[in-house]
Design an enzyme around this catalytic site. Structure first.
Site, PDB file in Angstrom:
ATOM      1  N   ARG A 192       0.495  -1.297  -0.012  1.00 50.38           N
ATOM      2  CA  ARG A 192       0.013  -0.139   0.151  1.00 50.38           C
ATOM      3  C   ARG A 192       0.761   1.122   0.143  1.00 50.38           C
ATOM      4  O   ARG A 192       0.259   2.385   0.452  1.00 50.38           O
ATOM      5  CB  ARG A 192      -1.009   0.086   1.235  1.00 50.38           C
ATOM      6  CG  ARG A 192      -1.938  -1.042   1.228  1.00 50.38           C
ATOM      7  CD  ARG A 192      -3.278  -1.036   1.763  1.00 50.38           C
ATOM      8  NE  ARG A 192      -4.006  -2.029   1.783  1.00 50.38           N
ATOM      9  CZ  ARG A 192      -4.375  -2.902   2.873  1.00 50.38           C
ATOM     10  NH1 ARG A 192      -3.653  -2.723   3.679  1.00 50.38           N
ATOM     11  NH2 ARG A 192      -5.130  -3.984   2.389  1.00 50.38           N
ATOM     12  N   LYS A 230       3.556  11.349 -12.191  1.00 43.68           N
ATOM     13  CA  LYS A 230       2.668  10.682 -12.967  1.00 43.68           C
ATOM     14  C   LYS A 230       3.343   9.161 -13.238  1.00 43.68           C
ATOM     15  O   LYS A 230       4.457   9.001 -13.616  1.00 43.68           O
ATOM     16  CB  LYS A 230       2.263  11.065 -14.390  1.00 43.68           C
ATOM     17  CG  LYS A 230       1.406  12.113 -14.236  1.00 43.68           C
ATOM     18  CD  LYS A 230       0.738  12.622 -15.836  1.00 43.68           C
ATOM     19  CE  LYS A 230      -0.100  13.590 -15.775  1.00 43.68           C
ATOM     20  NZ  LYS A 230      -0.556  14.104 -17.358  1.00 43.68           N
ATOM     21  N   GLU A 281      10.725  18.277 -25.321  1.00 45.73           N
ATOM     22  CA  GLU A 281      10.039  18.701 -24.173  1.00 45.73           C
ATOM     23  C   GLU A 281      10.522  19.818 -23.464  1.00 45.73           C
ATOM     24  O   GLU A 281       9.897  20.458 -22.791  1.00 45.73           O
ATOM     25  CB  GLU A 281       9.970  17.366 -23.194  1.00 45.73           C
ATOM     26  CG  GLU A 281       9.294  16.174 -23.605  1.00 45.73           C
ATOM     27  CD  GLU A 281       7.893  16.045 -23.514  1.00 45.73           C
ATOM     28  OE1 GLU A 281       7.245  16.726 -23.015  1.00 45.73           O
ATOM     29  OE2 GLU A 281       7.273  14.795 -23.879  1.00 45.73           O
ATOM     30  N   LYS A 324       7.774  23.085 -14.559  1.00 40.70           N
ATOM     31  CA  LYS A 324       7.067  21.754 -14.194  1.00 40.70           C
ATOM     32  C   LYS A 324       6.654  21.787 -12.828  1.00 40.70           C
ATOM     33  O   LYS A 324       5.634  21.484 -12.304  1.00 40.70           O
ATOM     34  CB  LYS A 324       7.781  20.448 -14.990  1.00 40.70           C
ATOM     35  CG  LYS A 324       6.851  19.269 -14.603  1.00 40.70           C
ATOM     36  CD  LYS A 324       6.882  17.998 -15.516  1.00 40.70           C
ATOM     37  CE  LYS A 324       5.744  17.420 -15.046  1.00 40.70           C
ATOM     38  NZ  LYS A 324       5.776  16.153 -15.861  1.00 40.70           N
ATOM     39  N   GLU A 384      -4.058  17.323 -12.487  1.00 42.45           N
ATOM     40  CA  GLU A 384      -4.643  17.791 -13.700  1.00 42.45           C
ATOM     41  C   GLU A 384      -6.190  17.936 -13.603  1.00 42.45           C
ATOM     42  O   GLU A 384      -7.017  17.552 -14.504  1.00 42.45           O
ATOM     43  CB  GLU A 384      -4.397  16.732 -14.835  1.00 42.45           C
ATOM     44  CG  GLU A 384      -4.146  17.389 -16.173  1.00 42.45           C
ATOM     45  CD  GLU A 384      -3.484  16.419 -17.199  1.00 42.45           C
ATOM     46  OE1 GLU A 384      -2.323  15.685 -16.727  1.00 42.45           O
ATOM     47  OE2 GLU A 384      -4.127  16.022 -18.342  1.00 42.45           O
ATOM     48  N   ARG A 417      -2.256  21.807 -15.322  1.00 46.09           N
ATOM     49  CA  ARG A 417      -1.304  20.673 -15.992  1.00 46.09           C
ATOM     50  C   ARG A 417      -1.420  20.304 -17.075  1.00 46.09           C
ATOM     51  O   ARG A 417      -0.556  20.023 -17.624  1.00 46.09           O
ATOM     52  CB  ARG A 417      -1.559  19.675 -14.554  1.00 46.09           C
ATOM     53  CG  ARG A 417      -0.375  18.755 -14.992  1.00 46.09           C
ATOM     54  CD  ARG A 417      -0.034  17.889 -13.802  1.00 46.09           C
ATOM     55  NE  ARG A 417       1.060  16.786 -14.095  1.00 46.09           N
ATOM     56  CZ  ARG A 417       1.610  15.881 -13.286  1.00 46.09           C
ATOM     57  NH1 ARG A 417       1.367  16.071 -11.819  1.00 46.09           N
ATOM     58  NH2 ARG A 417       2.693  15.124 -13.837  1.00 46.09           N
ATOM     59  N   ASN A 467       0.445  19.062 -22.058  1.00 48.05           N
ATOM     60  CA  ASN A 467       0.289  18.251 -22.922  1.00 48.05           C
ATOM     61  C   ASN A 467       0.143  18.988 -24.229  1.00 48.05           C
ATOM     62  O   ASN A 467      -0.324  18.140 -25.171  1.00 48.05           O
ATOM     63  CB  ASN A 467      -1.165  17.523 -22.575  1.00 48.05           C
ATOM     64  CG  ASN A 467      -1.235  16.799 -21.345  1.00 48.05           C
ATOM     65  OD1 ASN A 467      -0.360  15.939 -21.141  1.00 48.05           O
ATOM     66  ND2 ASN A 467      -2.421  16.706 -20.665  1.00 48.05           N
ATOM     67  N   HIS A 527       0.813  16.956 -27.351  1.00 58.08           N
ATOM     68  CA  HIS A 527       0.546  15.525 -27.008  1.00 58.08           C
ATOM     69  C   HIS A 527      -0.694  15.005 -27.778  1.00 58.08           C
ATOM     70  O   HIS A 527      -0.821  13.681 -28.112  1.00 58.08           O
ATOM     71  CB  HIS A 527       0.504  15.356 -25.784  1.00 58.08           C
ATOM     72  CG  HIS A 527       1.864  15.268 -24.952  1.00 58.08           C
ATOM     73  ND1 HIS A 527       2.662  16.568 -25.054  1.00 58.08           N
ATOM     74  CD2 HIS A 527       2.501  14.337 -24.296  1.00 58.08           C
ATOM     75  CE1 HIS A 527       3.931  16.188 -24.226  1.00 58.08           C
ATOM     76  NE2 HIS A 527       3.991  15.047 -23.851  1.00 58.08           N
ATOM     77  N   HIS A 586      -0.016  11.975 -29.987  1.00 59.59           N
ATOM     78  CA  HIS A 586      -0.430  10.626 -29.601  1.00 59.59           C
ATOM     79  C   HIS A 586      -0.932  10.021 -31.080  1.00 59.59           C
ATOM     80  O   HIS A 586      -0.778   8.774 -31.075  1.00 59.59           O
ATOM     81  CB  HIS A 586      -1.387  10.898 -28.528  1.00 59.59           C
ATOM     82  CG  HIS A 586      -2.278   9.737 -28.502  1.00 59.59           C
ATOM     83  ND1 HIS A 586      -1.847   8.706 -27.435  1.00 59.59           N
ATOM     84  CD2 HIS A 586      -3.506   9.264 -28.917  1.00 59.59           C
ATOM     85  CE1 HIS A 586      -3.090   7.805 -27.178  1.00 59.59           C
ATOM     86  NE2 HIS A 586      -3.764   7.976 -28.026  1.00 59.59           N
ATOM     87  N   HIS A 638       8.480   8.985 -28.687  1.00 63.83           N
ATOM     88  CA  HIS A 638       7.810   9.883 -28.102  1.00 63.83           C
ATOM     89  C   HIS A 638       8.122  11.483 -28.327  1.00 63.83           C
ATOM     90  O   HIS A 638       7.123  12.267 -28.782  1.00 63.83           O
ATOM     91  CB  HIS A 638       7.595   9.659 -26.610  1.00 63.83           C
ATOM     92  CG  HIS A 638       6.660  10.707 -26.032  1.00 63.83           C
ATOM     93  ND1 HIS A 638       5.228  10.501 -26.104  1.00 63.83           N
ATOM     94  CD2 HIS A 638       7.039  11.640 -24.997  1.00 63.83           C
ATOM     95  CE1 HIS A 638       4.734  11.714 -25.335  1.00 63.83           C
ATOM     96  NE2 HIS A 638       5.662  12.197 -24.491  1.00 63.83           N
TER      97      HIS A 638
HETATM   98  N1  GLY Z   1       4.201  14.979 -18.989  1.00 69.77           N
HETATM   99  C1  GLY Z   1       2.989  15.578 -18.481  1.00 69.77           C
HETATM  100  C2  GLY Z   1       2.527  15.820 -17.167  1.00 69.77           C
HETATM  101  O1  GLY Z   1       3.419  15.245 -16.524  1.00 69.77           O
HETATM  102  O2  GLY Z   1       1.645  16.328 -16.855  1.00 69.77           O
END
Ligand code: GLY
Length: 366
Positions: A121, A143, A185, A227, A237, A242, A246, A249, A253, A267
């Site tokens: 956990r 993430k 990025e 960031k 998000e 946040r 993207n 993206h 994608h 990517h």
């Molecule tokens: N790579 C996008 C984020 O971390 O929100």
């Protein structure tokens, strides 16, 4: 040495950026290794270049090190390797107070972070990112995920690390293509809300890609600071803040899905072409001057990143690409939020984009 803090109250943490930090890792990790025991998770490429240096130094300083080495590449972000990793950790008697160390690129960080979230956990984990993409993006912000048959990053959680250690010098062993893909990025942060930083990229991108240590450190610090601020404002998000991360993206994608998430288009390359397309689509919708979109495309071209469907070697019909977009996890109530721009450094979230218009745009943008 620069320390950037992610401000998330009890889940907040520091990111240390320092050329040569890896050679001094024992000292930097000391506050986070409660039991003097570290479980280092890495991949074969990083292990070949850096693992002995790291573990020898940690062992000399009295740490007890266990290592798990993954095959390189996206296929390790799977149920199979999550099971192998968690079984191995449990077989080694991992305790909640132990610390897992994600020592690698985005794949290693995402898998380790997710394993740490679910193991007993929740265990501690920290990140030592070894690719430019992981240093400026995926190691920060919590993430974590694995892929499933239905798509990328669909099984995961938000799980913040307890510390991030970034050594720009480890990038010296990174292949040129991966360095360039990570640079996409970096550019993104300028395009989102920092026009002066995009101008810096225009002037210094070639120097950075030639691995000038000052240029790399500057870009990493700017990116991580941007960031960390966004994550501190909108960790999960929820507010739309946040989501700005993207940029490129959604188009990207679709390109990655069309090329089968393969080496044909990695990517960062997909994000580069995706950002150029997002700017061109913003021009079509009347949000942005054509000159601004051209500036974005020109810089991507100057650093040899794809800036169009053709340079990404994608020749699919617009409708096919839109269908890939519709499997994006950001799709909600039948609409897909798009990141568009009023200009360089002026990105915004548009939730009124008509996917038929996007398909027509992509047919004309071939
Ligand atoms: N790579 C996008 C984020 O971390 O929100």
């Amino acid at each position: 040495m620069t320390i950037i803090s992610v401000d998330l109250s009890d889940r907040g943490y520091d990111i240390l950026v320092k050329p040569g930090a890896l050679a001094d890792a024992a000292r930097h990790l000391e506050p986070y290794a409660k039991n003097q025991r570290l479980f280092i998770i890495t991949d074969e490429n990083v292990a070949a270049n850096h693992l002995n240096q790291l573990t020898n130094q940690l062992e000399r300083s009295g740490y007890n090190i266990e290592r798990f080495i993954l095959p390189p590449g996206e296929k390790s972000k799977s149920w199979l390797f999550l099971e192998k990793l968690t079984d191995w950790l449990l077989a080694h008697g991992v305790e909640r107070s132990d610390t897992l160390v994600a020592f690698g690129g985005g794949v290693v960080g995402d898998l380790t972070g997710f394993a740490a979230a679910i193991l007993k956990r929740g265990c501690h984990f920290l990140q030592i990112p070894t690719s430019l993409l992981a240093q400026v993006d995926s190691s920060v912000g919590g993430k974590t995920a694995i892929n499933s048959k239905a798509g990328k990053n669909l099984i995961g959680s938000f799980n913040q690390p307890t510390f991030v250690l970034i050594d720009p010098l480890v990038l010296n062993s990174l292949p040129d293509r991966e360095l360039r893909a990570g640079y996409a990025e970096v550019i993104k942060y300028g395009l989102i809300d920092n026009a002066p930083f995009f101008s810096w990229c225009e002037k210094n991108g070639a120097r950075l890609l030639a691995r000038d240590p000052d240029a790399l450190s500057h870009a990493i610090i700017e990116s991580v600071t941007a960031k960390a601020k966004i994550v501190g404002e909108d960790e999960k998000e929820l507010s739309g803040r946040r989501a700005l991360l993207n940029l490129g993206h959604t188009f990207g994608h679709a390109l990655e899905a069309e090329t089968g998430y393969s080496d044909k288009l990695v990517h960062g390359e997909a994000v580069a072409a995706g950002m150029a397309l997002a700017f061109q689509y913003s021009v079509r919708r009347g949000h942005c001057d054509a000159d601004e979109a051209r500036r974005v495309s020109d810089h991507l071209k100057a650093v040899n990143l794809p800036n169009s469907l053709a340079t990404a070697s994608v020749y699919a019909a617009g409708q096919n690409l839109v269908e890939h977009m519709m499997h994006d996890k950001k799709m909600a109530s039948g609409t897909l939020p798009f990141l568009l721009a009023n200009g360089v450094g002026k990105t915004f979230l548009a939730d009124d984009v008509d996917l038929t218009d996007v398909a027509n745009f992509l047919d004309q943008a071939q």
